[in-house]
Design an enzyme around this catalytic site. Structure first.
Site, PDB file in Angstrom:
ATOM      1  N   ARG A 160      29.919 -31.262   9.787  1.00  0.00           N
ATOM      2  CA  ARG A 160      28.649 -31.134  10.541  1.00  0.00           C
ATOM      3  C   ARG A 160      27.718 -32.335  10.325  1.00  0.00           C
ATOM      4  O   ARG A 160      26.500 -32.197  10.375  1.00  0.00           O
ATOM      5  CB  ARG A 160      27.888 -29.854  10.156  1.00  0.00           C
ATOM      6  N   SER A 232      25.931 -20.745  14.132  1.00  0.00           N
ATOM      7  CA  SER A 232      25.729 -20.673  12.677  1.00  0.00           C
ATOM      8  C   SER A 232      24.379 -21.295  12.348  1.00  0.00           C
ATOM      9  O   SER A 232      24.132 -22.447  12.706  1.00  0.00           O
ATOM     10  CB  SER A 232      26.796 -21.475  11.937  1.00  0.00           C
ATOM     11  N   GLU A 328      21.925 -25.470   9.260  1.00  0.00           N
ATOM     12  CA  GLU A 328      22.691 -26.407  10.077  1.00  0.00           C
ATOM     13  C   GLU A 328      21.844 -26.776  11.291  1.00  0.00           C
ATOM     14  O   GLU A 328      21.940 -27.871  11.839  1.00  0.00           O
ATOM     15  CB  GLU A 328      23.980 -25.708  10.537  1.00  0.00           C
TER      16      GLU A 328
HETATM   17  N1  EPU Z   1      32.156 -13.293   6.471  1.00  0.00           N
HETATM   18  C1  EPU Z   1      31.678 -12.081   6.014  1.00  0.00           C
HETATM   19  N2  EPU Z   1      30.536 -11.589   6.586  1.00  0.00           N
HETATM   20  C2  EPU Z   1      29.876 -12.240   7.565  1.00  0.00           C
HETATM   21  C3  EPU Z   1      30.346 -13.485   8.020  1.00  0.00           C
HETATM   22  C4  EPU Z   1      31.506 -14.008   7.454  1.00  0.00           C
HETATM   23  O1  EPU Z   1      32.248 -11.463   5.131  1.00  0.00           O
HETATM   24  O2  EPU Z   1      28.853 -11.704   8.029  1.00  0.00           O
HETATM   25  C5  EPU Z   1      33.415 -13.834   5.911  1.00  0.00           C
HETATM   26  C6  EPU Z   1      34.554 -13.695   6.918  1.00  0.00           C
HETATM   27  O3  EPU Z   1      35.193 -12.450   6.831  1.00  0.00           O
HETATM   28  C7  EPU Z   1      35.475 -14.826   6.506  1.00  0.00           C
HETATM   29  C8  EPU Z   1      34.498 -15.896   6.022  1.00  0.00           C
HETATM   30  O4  EPU Z   1      33.295 -15.221   5.684  1.00  0.00           O
HETATM   31  O5  EPU Z   1      36.278 -14.455   5.427  1.00  0.00           O
HETATM   32  C9  EPU Z   1      34.267 -16.986   7.044  1.00  0.00           C
HETATM   33  O6  EPU Z   1      33.763 -16.409   8.248  1.00  0.00           O
HETATM   34  P1  EPU Z   1      34.095 -16.992   9.717  1.00  0.00           P
HETATM   35  O7  EPU Z   1      35.556 -17.193   9.897  1.00  0.00           O
HETATM   36  O8  EPU Z   1      33.392 -16.142  10.714  1.00  0.00           O
HETATM   37  O9  EPU Z   1      33.490 -18.458   9.692  1.00  0.00           O
HETATM   38  P2  EPU Z   1      32.172 -19.072   9.066  1.00  0.00           P
HETATM   39  O10 EPU Z   1      32.526 -19.914   7.906  1.00  0.00           O
HETATM   40  O11 EPU Z   1      31.167 -18.019   8.857  1.00  0.00           O
HETATM   41  C10 EPU Z   1      32.388 -21.291  10.441  1.00  0.00           C
HETATM   42  C11 EPU Z   1      31.569 -22.140  11.361  1.00  0.00           C
HETATM   43  C12 EPU Z   1      31.513 -21.535  12.751  1.00  0.00           C
HETATM   44  C13 EPU Z   1      32.926 -21.446  13.276  1.00  0.00           C
HETATM   45  C14 EPU Z   1      33.764 -20.602  12.309  1.00  0.00           C
HETATM   46  C15 EPU Z   1      35.232 -20.599  12.672  1.00  0.00           C
HETATM   47  C16 EPU Z   1      29.951 -23.277   9.984  1.00  0.00           C
HETATM   48  C17 EPU Z   1      28.503 -23.407   9.602  1.00  0.00           C
HETATM   49  N3  EPU Z   1      30.239 -22.315  10.847  1.00  0.00           N
HETATM   50  O12 EPU Z   1      31.728 -20.035  10.287  1.00  0.00           O
HETATM   51  O13 EPU Z   1      30.783 -22.430  13.577  1.00  0.00           O
HETATM   52  O14 EPU Z   1      32.967 -20.874  14.573  1.00  0.00           O
HETATM   53  O15 EPU Z   1      33.688 -21.148  10.965  1.00  0.00           O
HETATM   54  O16 EPU Z   1      35.759 -21.862  12.393  1.00  0.00           O
HETATM   55  O17 EPU Z   1      30.776 -24.045   9.494  1.00  0.00           O
HETATM   56  C18 EPU Z   1      28.635 -22.966  14.448  1.00  0.00           C
HETATM   57  O18 EPU Z   1      28.673 -23.991  13.781  1.00  0.00           O
HETATM   58  O19 EPU Z   1      27.651 -22.685  15.189  1.00  0.00           O
HETATM   59  C19 EPU Z   1      29.733 -21.996  14.349  1.00  0.00           C
HETATM   60  C20 EPU Z   1      29.681 -20.808  14.935  1.00  0.00           C
END
Ligand code: EPU
Length: 332
Positions: A160, A232, A328
């Site tokens: 990012r 995010s 972010e």
């Molecule tokens: N999780 C939870 N509870 C929540 C949210 C997440 O337990 O409320 C756990 C999920 O179960 C999973 C882990 O946390 O084990 C990661 O969650 P997720 O796969 O949803 O991804 P993230 O790390 O929360 C990032 C990006 C997203 C992108 C997803 C998929 C960032 C800041 N965000 O989210 O990007 O879509 O991975 O690659 O890196 C964005 O930047 O706007 C965005 C949506």
């Protein structure tokens, strides 16, 4: 070209904010005309679709927006294709275009809001792919009218992050992004539940993978047209290995991703969820009930309401996990 008038600033949080002056241009020549005519008065802010911005008040200055369009193949052989894309092209339209033509690489980034220019500034990423993996170079023009092409290696891409996000690059505007895509079949399937979801389909192909990614996103991420948000809100923090090990002893289920021998990326969404914030509101701003990394405008919230919620969430994560999380989203 649209110029000069006081106008509402587009932003996916749905905040009612205005700019003193809003300038839109449809070509490099039009932008050069604005620069030569000294129409871009300070302070100024260049935006895309406002999908990663948090406005706390009206913008007392000039907001610029690129409407440079076009997707042009500049080189191609049997294995790969080089494509030059205008900064104002809607990112998801470009992904759809690539998938339609059988060009591999961008499909995991389906449905990310925003435009091509901003994608290269923000280094958007999802499901194991970052846009830097596809970028060859970025064409720019600065406030003095000087053009420069930055090769990918000069763009300082990281999670990012890019050179273009640095404060000293505020007066450098992206005009076109050059992408290098593959015509040979390859997929990035290792993130989360993608493989599992694909098993429900008879075969893997570009269109199916795009569909699966869109379905995953739609199940977790709110549509900004329905519920204002900026995706995010926080970045996933990167911590030293020793700190992660201590956290993991206490919280064995903590989702994480080893970046290298020294650094581990941990999940901010999971920590916020563990703090009990998921679905909770503070005034008209709330933590999304399906993905705790997303802050939403329940209706009538202001930027200040979202900042107050962000501060409260950050304090909880700091207290429970001893980890600092950073937005972010860019605060304006
Ligand atoms: N999780 C939870 N509870 C929540 C949210 C997440 O337990 O409320 C756990 C999920 O179960 C999973 C882990 O946390 O084990 C990661 O969650 P997720 O796969 O949803 O991804 P993230 O790390 O929360 C990032 C990006 C997203 C992108 C997803 C998929 C960032 C800041 N965000 O989210 O990007 O879509 O991975 O690659 O890196 C964005 O930047 O706007 C965005 C949506």
């Amino acid at each position: 070209m649209i110029g000069g008038r006081r106008r509402k600033i587009p932003n996916t949080f749905g905040f009612e904010v205005e700019a003193d002056c809003f300038l839109e241009y449809g070509s490099v020549e039009e932008l050069e005309g604005l620069i030569a005519g000294k129409e871009i008065t300070s302070p100024f802010l260049h935006i895309g679709q406002g999908s990663n911005l948090l406005f706390c008040k009206d913008y007392e200055g000039t907001v610029l927006h690129s409407c440079i369009g076009g997707v042009e193949v500049t080189a191609e052989d049997e294995e790969k294709v080089a494509v030059r894309v205008g900064a104002g092209v809607v990112w998801n339209d470009f992904v759809a275009y690539c998938v339609e033509r059988g060009w591999y690489g961008a499909e995991n980034l389906s449905l990310i809001p925003g435009e091509v220019g901003a994608s290269a500034v923000q280094n958007i990423g999802a499901y194991g792919v970052e846009v830097k993996d596809l970028i060859a170079s970025v064409e720019t023009i600065n406030i003095r009218g000087e053009k420069r092409v930055y090769q990918k290696s000069e763009c300082e891409y990281a999670y990012r992050k890019s050179l273009f996000k640095k404060p000293e690059m505020k007066s450098v505007f992206v005009t076109y992004v050059n992408f290098a895509l593959s015509k040979q079949e390859y997929y990035t399937l290792d993130y989360g539940t993608i493989r599992q979801e694909l098993e429900k389909h008879p075969a893997v192909d570009l269109k199916t993978l795009r569909r699966v990614i869109i379905d995953i996103r739609e199940s977790k991420l709110p549509d900004p047209k329905v519920l204002g948000n900026a995706g995010s809100f926080f970045m996933n923090p990167i911590v030293p290995h020793a700190q992660f090990e201590a956290l993991q002893r206490q919280y064995p289920a903590m989702p994480h991703y080893e970046l290298d021998a020294d650094r581990v990326k941990i999940s901010a969404g999971w920590m916020i969820d563990q703090c009990g914030w998921k679905g909770k509101a503070l005034g008209a701003a709330a933590v999304h009930d399906k993905q705790a990394l997303v802050l939403v405008n329940l209706g009538g919230a202001t930027g200040k309401d979202v900042v107050a919620l962000s501060d409260a969430v950050r304090a909880s994560v700091r207290e429970k996990f001893g980890v600092e999380i950073y937005p972010e989203v860019n605060f304006i």
